[in-house]
Design an enzyme around this catalytic site. Structure first.
Site, short mmCIF file in Angstrom:
data_model
loop_
_atom_site.label_atom_id
_atom_site.label_comp_id
_atom_site.label_asym_id
_atom_site.label_seq_id
_atom_site.Cartn_x
_atom_site.Cartn_y
_atom_site.Cartn_z
N ASN A 8 130.00 -12.49 19.57
CA ASN A 8 130.75 -12.91 18.39
C ASN A 8 131.50 -11.76 17.73
O ASN A 8 132.40 -11.98 16.92
CB ASN A 8 129.82 -13.58 17.39
CG ASN A 8 129.37 -14.95 17.87
OD1 ASN A 8 130.19 -15.77 18.26
ND2 ASN A 8 128.07 -15.18 17.86
N ASP A 74 124.24 -16.31 27.34
CA ASP A 74 123.74 -14.94 27.47
C ASP A 74 122.26 -14.94 27.85
O ASP A 74 121.82 -14.15 28.69
CB ASP A 74 123.98 -14.14 26.18
CG ASP A 74 123.49 -14.85 24.92
OD1 ASP A 74 123.20 -16.06 24.96
OD2 ASP A 74 123.42 -14.19 23.87
#
Length: 207
Positions: A8, A74
């Site tokens: 992010n 992830d």
């Protein structure tokens, strides 16, 4: 081979043996003309990268049926890099995932260091301590700093150790958690290992 793990806040690149990061707010992915293999947890960036033909989304080459629907890509890639072990990714949240004989057994999410410290501080300014990762988890504490440290660390420690598997630490706070898991291996490149594995397994499709 250029690999990229996109979060992010940053693009995390591996170019051969060289790692570097770029800020998601300022970096223009179209400035790279070579082929880039990537995974991305940032939905806005993911849409943008779909329009760039040289950015190859490796998440499309994973058998997602092995994982639960809302599991982050992830975490999935970290699991893909391990055959037997318990993975602790110590970042803004702490994720713990168990792998046995190449099978994902499940996992859980625990508050990260900063989040939990803020929780204690919100309860009372008198609890605004940093965690003592060197406190003795075999002895009940007799001071406030060790009391909050024990409360945070002992539960995690007991759960992780109950699985009796090799422990792999990754993430920005891996060194801190190494203090309570001294036999653990630190590997901050787990996701890149998995990316290389997926590329090798799908050479024909990726050509």
């Amino acid at each position: 081979m250029l690999l990229c793990d996109i979060g992010n806040t940053s693009y995390h690149f591996l170019d051969g043996s060289r790692e570097y990061k770029q800020d998601v707010k300022t970096f223009d992915p179209s400035s790279i003309k070579e082929k880039v293999y990537f995974i991305c947890v940032n939905n806005t960036l993911h849409v943008r990268l779909k329009s760039l033909s040289n950015w190859i989304d490796l998440s499309e080459y994973i058998d997602k049926e092995k994982y639960y629907k809302t599991m982050g890509i992830d975490r999935i890639f970290a699991v893909e890099s391990v055959s037997n072990g318990i993975i602790i990714d110590a970042g803004s949240a702490v994720t713990v995932d168990v792998v046995k004989n190449d099978e994902f057994m499940g996992g859980f999410i625990y508050p990260g260091i900063k989040a939990m410290q803020k929780t204690y501080e919100n309860i009372s300014p008198a609890l605004a301590y940093s965690f003592n990762f060197e406190c003795d988890l075999d002895i009940m504490p007799k001071n406030s700093q060790d009391a909050i440290s024990y409360g945070y660390l002992k539960t995690l420690y007991c759960e992780v150790m109950s699985h009796q598997l090799p422990i792999i630490l990754t993430g920005g706070n891996a060194l801190e958690f190494k203090k309570i898991f001294p036999d653990a291996k630190i590997d901050t490149a787990l996701i890149f290992h998995a990316m290389k594995k997926i590329i090798k397994e799908n050479e024909d499709r990726l050509c």
